[in-house]
Design an enzyme around this catalytic site. Structure first.
Site, mmCIF file in Angstrom:
data_model
loop_
_atom_site.group_PDB
_atom_site.id
_atom_site.type_symbol
_atom_site.label_atom_id
_atom_site.label_comp_id
_atom_site.label_asym_id
_atom_site.label_seq_id
_atom_site.Cartn_x
_atom_site.Cartn_y
_atom_site.Cartn_z
ATOM 1 N N LYS A 24 0.804 -1.132 -0.058
ATOM 2 C CA LYS A 24 -0.084 0.138 -0.034
ATOM 3 C C LYS A 24 0.739 1.376 0.135
ATOM 4 O O LYS A 24 2.139 1.161 -0.019
ATOM 5 C CB LYS A 24 -0.926 0.034 1.097
ATOM 6 C CG LYS A 24 -1.856 -1.271 1.162
ATOM 7 C CD LYS A 24 -3.111 -1.031 0.063
ATOM 8 C CE LYS A 24 -3.771 -2.500 -0.436
ATOM 9 N NZ LYS A 24 -4.402 -3.084 0.639
HETATM 10 C C1 PLP Z 1 -5.542 -4.225 1.110
HETATM 11 C C2 PLP Z 1 -7.072 -3.875 0.940
HETATM 12 C C3 PLP Z 1 -7.658 -4.246 2.007
HETATM 13 C C4 PLP Z 1 -7.332 -5.014 3.084
HETATM 14 O O1 PLP Z 1 -6.244 -4.368 3.747
HETATM 15 P P1 PLP Z 1 -5.410 -5.322 4.833
HETATM 16 O O2 PLP Z 1 -4.645 -4.131 5.466
HETATM 17 O O3 PLP Z 1 -4.627 -6.212 4.174
HETATM 18 O O4 PLP Z 1 -6.396 -6.009 5.724
HETATM 19 C C5 PLP Z 1 -9.120 -3.733 2.052
HETATM 20 N N1 PLP Z 1 -9.774 -3.250 1.100
HETATM 21 C C6 PLP Z 1 -8.974 -3.138 -0.058
HETATM 22 C C7 PLP Z 1 -9.726 -2.264 -1.308
HETATM 23 C C8 PLP Z 1 -7.676 -3.246 -0.173
HETATM 24 O O5 PLP Z 1 -7.159 -2.926 -1.199
#
Ligand code: PLP
Length: 393
Positions: A187
């Site tokens: 991210k």
């Molecule tokens: C990555 C992601 C999540 C989940 O994030 P985590 O921190 O891995 O639990 C939720 N929604 C979207 C759209 C994502 O891309």
């Protein structure tokens, strides 16, 4: 297959600052949630401009779960979720025994389609969960105009949206019930695994804090570090184990200091791509307002008359040593969601069509000039030469 990867799909930007902060944490004698997690929360509130509370958790999935739990979502309730997202957005609804109403996305933005949202509202609709797809802000004005008269709460899945602006203000500061960010490895900023729930409502923050830590009325820092504090605690609910350890928060506090710089680098690469691909037979991502896109993802949709289809395109990129990904295979096609709600492709024409042609290109802050040029040349070559998919794509 290529024998060497020239450009990976993603590489995290971790500097000496993060490494030193982790070492300092390891040497500090306090590894679990403590001062650094607190500093990360305080820094996050400051960054978003105040007027909210931040609760650090060990994933965005956990944060979405806590947000819905704090709002009292349970059996008999429905939560509206866009079809073109990661399953985490929807699965948390099922954790609580509530039902998911998947709706189609907008053809231009790939965010929740406000008209589809409105059409899906039932007397049981409790929450709508816009997902800022790829990092582009959803139309929060229209979504709240539709939600408000029905008393529907908004929980933003902002896993892609740090930093993203809507009407000049950062996502997370718009007064919705809760906004949840992800610090998963790829991210826009990372703690390896982690997330942040922000809310303007103290009672939601309080509930999320208790529920992230087993339903205990006091956390470990409070019990062990506060002068004169004893070991006693009470359990007020069967909570979860969702706290962010200081070892991860150490990376987060340093990443947060760099968030604007990392974002500028992403935006500059996105500008290069938007320019370089403008004449190609592909639909490029919407730029949004100034700062309105975090450029977490740069997803293009190939035109039907492009020289290759999506799978052929990915095969060519792989041959040339360039990593790609697909965001997302729509949830209505996934066995669990499809079978539970008896979902039909015809009900999701936009996400169905996007899925057929969509591919995400590498875009990360530390891409070198050579890597950017390599991606541009490969994409241009593949989409202008009329070459058919060569290797069994
Ligand atoms: C990555 C992601 C999540 C989940 O994030 P985590 O921190 O891995 O639990 C939720 N929604 C979207 C759209 C994502 O891309």
């Amino acid at each position: 297959m290529s024998d060497s990867i020239k450009v990976p799909f993603f590489r995290p930007s971790i500097g000496e600052e993060e490494i030193e902060e982790v070492i300092a944490t390891l040497k500090s004698g306090w590894l679990t949630t403590g001062d650094r997690a607190k500093r990360f929360e305080v820094g996050f509130v400051d960054y978003l401009g105040g007027g909210i509370e931040a609760v650090a958790i060990n994933s965005a999935t956990a944060g979405l779960h806590l947000a819905l739990e704090a709002l009292g979502v349970g059996p008999g309730d429905e939560v509206i979720v866009p079809d073109l997202t990661f399953t985490a957005s929807a699965e948390v609804v099922r954790y609580l025994g509530a039902e998911v109403r998947l709706v189609d996305v907008d053809a231009q933005t790939l965010c929740l389609d406000p008209a589809a949202f409105e059409a899906a509202i039932s007397p049981n609709t409790k929450v709508v969960m816009p997902v800022h797809y790829g990092g582009l802000a959803c139309d929060l004005d229209r979504i709240s105009d539709i939600a408000a008269p029905h008393g529907i709460e908004i929980v933003e899945d902002a896993a892609h949206a740090l930093p993203t602006r809507w009407r000049g203000r950062l996502i997370g500061s718009h007064g919705t019930a809760a906004t949840v960010f992800s610090f998963y490895a790829n991210k826009t900023i990372t703690t390896g695994e982690g997330g942040m729930l922000v809310t303007p409502r103290p009672e939601l923050a309080e509930r999320a804090r208790v529920m992230r830590m087993h339903g205990m009325d006091r956390d470990a820092l409070d019990r062990y570090r506060k002068p004169g504090a004893g070991w006693r605690y009470d359990i007020v609910a069967p909570g979860f184990k969702y706290n962010l350890p200081d070892l991860a928060a150490a990376v987060g506090v340093r990443q947060l200091e760099k968030v604007d710089g990392l974002s500028d680098k992403r935006a500059a690469i996105a500008d290069r791509y938007l320019d370089a691909f403008a004449d190609l037979p592909a639909r490029l991502p919407v730029r949004g307002e100034q700062g309105g896109h975090s450029w977490h993802l740069f997803a293009i949709r190939l035109d039907p008359d492009a020289p290759v289809d999506r799978d052929g395109f990915i095969a060519r990129m792989t041959e040339m040593g360039i990593g790609t990904s697909v965001h997302y295979a729509p949830l209505h096609q996934m066995t669990y969601w499809k079978e539970r709600y008896d979902l039909k492709s015809e009900d999701f024409p936009v996400s169905e069509d996007a899925y057929r042609s969509i591919v995400t290109l590498p875009l990360f802050p530390d891409m070198s000039e050579v890597e950017i040029d390599t991606v541009i040349a490969a994409v241009r070559d593949t989409l202008t030469t009329g070459r058919r998919a060569a290797s069994g794509g």
